[in-house]
Design a protein around this motif. Sequence first.
Motif, PDB file in Angstrom:
ATOM      1  N   ILE A 118       0.874  -1.177   0.000  1.00 50.49           N
ATOM      2  CA  ILE A 118       0.000   0.000   0.000  1.00 50.49           C
ATOM      3  C   ILE A 118       0.905   1.219   0.000  1.00 50.49           C
ATOM      4  CG2 ILE A 118      -1.971   1.137   1.096  1.00 50.49           C
ATOM      5  CD1 ILE A 118      -2.412  -1.353   2.771  1.00 50.49           C
ATOM      6  N   PRO A 119       1.068   1.868  -1.155  1.00 53.50           N
ATOM      7  CA  PRO A 119       1.922   3.061  -1.211  1.00 53.50           C
ATOM      8  C   PRO A 119       1.376   4.170  -0.319  1.00 53.50           C
ATOM      9  CG  PRO A 119       1.456   2.220  -3.408  1.00 53.50           C
ATOM     10  CD  PRO A 119       0.542   1.503  -2.473  1.00 53.50           C
ATOM     11  N   ALA A 120       2.246   5.059   0.090  1.00 51.46           N
ATOM     12  CA  ALA A 120       1.842   6.155   0.972  1.00 51.46           C
ATOM     13  C   ALA A 120       0.708   6.960   0.354  1.00 51.46           C
ATOM     14  CB  ALA A 120       3.044   7.064   1.241  1.00 51.46           C
ATOM     15  N   GLY A 121      -0.337   7.176   1.128  1.00 50.47           N
ATOM     16  CA  GLY A 121      -1.469   7.973   0.676  1.00 50.47           C
ATOM     17  C   GLY A 121      -2.439   7.235  -0.230  1.00 50.47           C
ATOM     18  N   ARG A 122      -2.206   5.962  -0.501  1.00 58.71           N
ATOM     19  CA  ARG A 122      -3.090   5.185  -1.372  1.00 58.71           C
ATOM     20  C   ARG A 122      -4.025   4.302  -0.548  1.00 58.71           C
ATOM     21  NH1 ARG A 122      -1.587   5.112  -6.751  1.00 58.71           N
ATOM     22  NH2 ARG A 122      -0.391   7.005  -7.183  1.00 58.71           N
ATOM     23  N   THR A 123      -5.031   3.755  -1.238  1.00 60.81           N
ATOM     24  CA  THR A 123      -6.033   2.902  -0.598  1.00 60.81           C
ATOM     25  C   THR A 123      -6.055   1.529  -1.241  1.00 60.81           C
ATOM     26  OG1 THR A 123      -7.443   4.779   0.015  1.00 60.81           O
ATOM     27  CG2 THR A 123      -8.485   2.618  -0.070  1.00 60.81           C
ATOM     28  N   VAL A 124      -5.941   0.505  -0.429  1.00 57.97           N
ATOM     29  CA  VAL A 124      -6.059  -0.881  -0.881  1.00 57.97           C
ATOM     30  C   VAL A 124      -7.236  -1.507  -0.147  1.00 57.97           C
ATOM     31  CG1 VAL A 124      -5.015  -3.181  -0.843  1.00 57.97           C
ATOM     32  CG2 VAL A 124      -3.647  -1.198  -1.506  1.00 57.97           C
ATOM     33  N   ALA A 125      -8.146  -2.142  -0.889  1.00 58.42           N
ATOM     34  CA  ALA A 125      -9.305  -2.819  -0.307  1.00 58.42           C
ATOM     35  C   ALA A 125      -9.138  -4.320  -0.444  1.00 58.42           C
ATOM     36  CB  ALA A 125     -10.586  -2.361  -0.990  1.00 58.42           C
ATOM     37  N   VAL A 126      -9.634  -5.053   0.544  1.00 56.70           N
ATOM     38  CA  VAL A 126      -9.556  -6.507   0.535  1.00 56.70           C
ATOM     39  C   VAL A 126     -10.972  -7.061   0.625  1.00 56.70           C
ATOM     40  CG1 VAL A 126      -8.581  -8.550   1.639  1.00 56.70           C
ATOM     41  CG2 VAL A 126      -7.346  -6.382   1.738  1.00 56.70           C
TER      42      VAL A 126
ATOM     43  N   HIS B 144     -13.798   2.844  -5.355  1.00 62.10           N
ATOM     44  CA  HIS B 144     -12.847   3.936  -5.535  1.00 62.10           C
ATOM     45  C   HIS B 144     -11.417   3.548  -5.167  1.00 62.10           C
ATOM     46  CE1 HIS B 144     -13.736   3.821  -1.271  1.00 62.10           C
ATOM     47  NE2 HIS B 144     -12.595   4.456  -1.066  1.00 62.10           N
ATOM     48  N   ALA B 145     -11.220   2.371  -4.578  1.00 57.22           N
ATOM     49  CA  ALA B 145      -9.904   1.969  -4.073  1.00 57.22           C
ATOM     50  C   ALA B 145      -8.876   1.928  -5.189  1.00 57.22           C
ATOM     51  CB  ALA B 145      -9.990   0.612  -3.386  1.00 57.22           C
ATOM     52  N   ASP B 146      -7.630   2.274  -4.880  1.00 58.41           N
ATOM     53  CA  ASP B 146      -6.552   2.234  -5.874  1.00 58.41           C
ATOM     54  C   ASP B 146      -6.261   0.803  -6.305  1.00 58.41           C
ATOM     55  OD1 ASP B 146      -5.768   5.116  -5.888  1.00 58.41           O
ATOM     56  OD2 ASP B 146      -5.391   4.690  -3.775  1.00 58.41           O
ATOM     57  N   THR B 147      -6.356  -0.115  -5.368  1.00 62.42           N
ATOM     58  CA  THR B 147      -6.167  -1.531  -5.667  1.00 62.42           C
ATOM     59  C   THR B 147      -7.150  -2.340  -4.828  1.00 62.42           C
ATOM     60  OG1 THR B 147      -3.802  -1.180  -6.031  1.00 62.42           O
ATOM     61  CG2 THR B 147      -4.531  -3.455  -5.703  1.00 62.42           C
ATOM     62  N   ILE B 148      -7.713  -3.372  -5.439  1.00 61.12           N
ATOM     63  CA  ILE B 148      -8.616  -4.279  -4.725  1.00 61.12           C
ATOM     64  C   ILE B 148      -7.995  -5.666  -4.749  1.00 61.12           C
ATOM     65  CG2 ILE B 148     -10.917  -5.338  -4.673  1.00 61.12           C
ATOM     66  CD1 ILE B 148     -11.959  -2.810  -6.087  1.00 61.12           C
ATOM     67  N   LEU B 149      -7.877  -6.282  -3.576  1.00 58.98           N
ATOM     68  CA  LEU B 149      -7.358  -7.640  -3.466  1.00 58.98           C
ATOM     69  C   LEU B 149      -8.522  -8.590  -3.206  1.00 58.98           C
ATOM     70  CD1 LEU B 149      -4.383  -6.946  -0.993  1.00 58.98           C
ATOM     71  CD2 LEU B 149      -4.357  -6.823  -3.501  1.00 58.98           C
ATOM     72  N   VAL B 150      -8.557  -9.671  -3.935  1.00 55.86           N
ATOM     73  CA  VAL B 150      -9.582 -10.698  -3.722  1.00 55.86           C
ATOM     74  C   VAL B 150      -8.909 -11.895  -3.065  1.00 55.86           C
ATOM     75  CG1 VAL B 150     -11.350 -12.145  -4.783  1.00 55.86           C
ATOM     76  CG2 VAL B 150     -10.805  -9.903  -5.779  1.00 55.86           C
ATOM     77  N   MET B 151      -9.394 -12.249  -1.859  1.00 51.71           N
ATOM     78  CA  MET B 151      -8.788 -13.349  -1.109  1.00 51.71           C
ATOM     79  C   MET B 151      -9.726 -14.552  -1.044  1.00 51.71           C
ATOM     80  SD  MET B 151      -6.722 -11.586   2.076  1.00 51.71           S
ATOM     81  CE  MET B 151      -5.883 -13.150   2.390  1.00 51.71           C
TER      82      MET B 151
ATOM     83  N   GLY C 164      -6.378  -5.782  -8.568  1.00 61.84           N
ATOM     84  CA  GLY C 164      -6.453  -4.765  -9.611  1.00 61.84           C
ATOM     85  C   GLY C 164      -7.453  -3.703  -9.202  1.00 61.84           C
ATOM     86  N   THR C 165      -7.719  -2.765 -10.094  1.00 60.51           N
ATOM     87  CA  THR C 165      -8.749  -1.772  -9.824  1.00 60.51           C
ATOM     88  C   THR C 165     -10.116  -2.409 -10.041  1.00 60.51           C
ATOM     89  OG1 THR C 165      -8.812  -1.005 -12.102  1.00 60.51           O
ATOM     90  CG2 THR C 165      -7.228   0.067 -10.621  1.00 60.51           C
ATOM     91  N   HIS C 166     -11.155  -1.674  -9.673  1.00 63.18           N
ATOM     92  CA  HIS C 166     -12.524  -2.192  -9.847  1.00 63.18           C
ATOM     93  C   HIS C 166     -12.794  -2.568 -11.297  1.00 63.18           C
ATOM     94  CE1 HIS C 166     -16.870  -2.537  -9.457  1.00 63.18           C
ATOM     95  NE2 HIS C 166     -17.020  -1.589 -10.402  1.00 63.18           N
ATOM     96  N   SER C 167     -12.478  -1.667 -12.198  1.00 65.54           N
ATOM     97  CA  SER C 167     -12.758  -1.930 -13.619  1.00 65.54           C
ATOM     98  C   SER C 167     -11.886  -3.066 -14.154  1.00 65.54           C
ATOM     99  CB  SER C 167     -12.557  -0.658 -14.440  1.00 65.54           C
ATOM    100  OG  SER C 167     -11.242  -0.166 -14.259  1.00 65.54           O
ATOM    101  N   GLU C 168     -10.623  -3.128 -13.710  1.00 64.11           N
ATOM    102  CA  GLU C 168      -9.741  -4.198 -14.179  1.00 64.11           C
ATOM    103  C   GLU C 168     -10.246  -5.564 -13.733  1.00 64.11           C
ATOM    104  OE1 GLU C 168      -5.476  -1.705 -14.185  1.00 64.11           O
ATOM    105  OE2 GLU C 168      -6.033  -2.999 -12.485  1.00 64.11           O
ATOM    106  N   LEU C 169     -10.732  -5.649 -12.523  1.00 62.61           N
ATOM    107  CA  LEU C 169     -11.231  -6.932 -12.014  1.00 62.61           C
ATOM    108  C   LEU C 169     -12.524  -7.342 -12.713  1.00 62.61           C
ATOM    109  CD1 LEU C 169     -10.489  -6.477  -8.189  1.00 62.61           C
ATOM    110  CD2 LEU C 169      -9.328  -8.011  -9.788  1.00 62.61           C
TER     111      LEU C 169
END
Length: 594
Positions: free
Chosen positions: A377-385, A554-561, A570-575
């Motif tokens: 998670i880069p500084a100032g960014r948002t990662v969702a799981v 809106h998350a910069d990256t979304i992780l699917v576990m 990836g991003t919402h649209s990429e996934l």
Amino acid sequence: MRISHTGPAPARRNDWHTLKTLLPYLWQYRGRVMLAMLFLLLAKVANVAVPLMLKAVVDHFEHAPGQVALLIPLGAIIAYGLLRFASSSLGEMRDAVFAKVTQGAIRRIALQVFEHLHRLSLRFHLERQTGGMSRDIERGTRGIAFLLNFMLFNIIPTLVEIVLVAGVLLSRYDIWFTIVTFTSLAIYIAFTLGVTEWRMVFRRTMNDMDSKANSKAIDALINYETVKYFGNEAYESRRYDQNLQVWERAAVKNQVSLAFLNAGQALIIATGVTVLMWLAARGVVNKTMTLGDLVLVNAFMIQLYIPLNFLGFVYREIKHSLADMEKMFDLMGEPREVEDAPDARALNSREVTVSFEQVAFAYEEKRPILHDVSFSIPAGRTVAVVGTSGAGKSTLSRLLFRFYDVQQGRVCINGEDIRSLSQESLRRHIGIVPQDTVLFNDSIYYNIAYGRPDASREEVIEAARAAHIHDFVSSLPDGYDTLVGERGLKLSGGEKQRVAIARTILKNPPILVLDEATSALDSRTEQAIQEELRQIASNRTTLIVAHRLSTIVHADTILVMEGGRIIEQGTHSELLDQSGTYARMWALQQQVES
């Protein structure tokens, strides 16, 4: 459900080890201890001298002529009164000097236990029973007070007095007086020790069952609503009573054995006193002892009888106190699963990058939770799981807080393993809005201000505004002074969640963790809060654990576990373009919400 009681009695602790554990707390007040012991010794010398003055008075009246008898004993009578006063006043001075030692030691130990419990890992606190643990601490601190006061001011003074009395008897009278005194004392001590050791198993069983019963009661009362939902009042009463029944049987045996001990002690003392009085009476008849000697021996025996009889009680209670202190000292000896490294440094940065590098973790060895998890998670960014229940999402935040240490890999902040950072500074940099918010049984103001206790009232209210709870709080009769009840039960789920959001906003951390942060909110409130959360997360390193996918688009990256592994990212649209697990979850939720 039945509770088995056929197992061994609770393990016996080394009492000398318990006493040695206590000594450092006394050593801090060594000056006071020494002064108190001096007063103790002087008081006992004065106490032993009292019968000697009484003998002088009696002998004077027995042998002096009429007129002289009225004048000469005045000095002995005054000395008698002064010695009695000295014995009493020196004892009071001893107690006054030692009060600071007792209360100071209790305070230090209680504080140390409290601080140690907060240093233990989350694993310990998830497995603990709060009711039983609080009872153990309460009994332990009470036991310390009894132990310090009665061991130092009853057992030691009694032994000093016995030695002084034996010295007087040995120097003045036939050796048989000393032999009878010490024989009675030896039999008394041996009987007391033997029976008391036998009785301790009943006390330990009582303590064990008392803690278990208290745990059951506290657990049932904390979960009052659940008990009512399922109509299980009678079931909870039976569980509570099962432990109380064992406690009752142990308590009855304890009382019966106490009666046997007291009767045996009384028989030994009565026999010893009778033999000594017979020896003294025989001496008077044979003209080898005066009437004053008879009075002296009788006074000594009365003086010894009271503390000797009390010594049995004190020894029993000291043994009980040691048993009461066992579990509290066991808590202090509980090892810390997560500790700071000796050279741990303090984290101090507003620009923070978080990374998980090939992390593997299991709460229990046979049930691994995470497998080779890596992301950044880069500084100032948002990662969702996102992912199914049990996929390991919430475990990520627990590892980030370092409630547990990873078994493999590492969790880093700014490229540095968090195990090399102090836990205090690490957690100061992280704020969390958990899924299940538990509040302190205090005011709404206190619970919001808990995020930063030194914040001004204006800052607390501003945080409440940002969390959209200020208007609600202002509408309450007591406003911010409204009490929230045990675990916040007087507030709704959404209100509690907004309090949690407010105190995290007040903390103003560079790292933000949102663990299903809006799960308890209605749709309208959720939209308002989500917009606010997006604003406060915009310049923070943010980890979001989510169930509703619409909250993290809106998350910069979304992780699917899934199954403890990252299977997509990836991003919402990429996934969505990948038409994989995330796309299926999105389609399913869209159908449900439409």
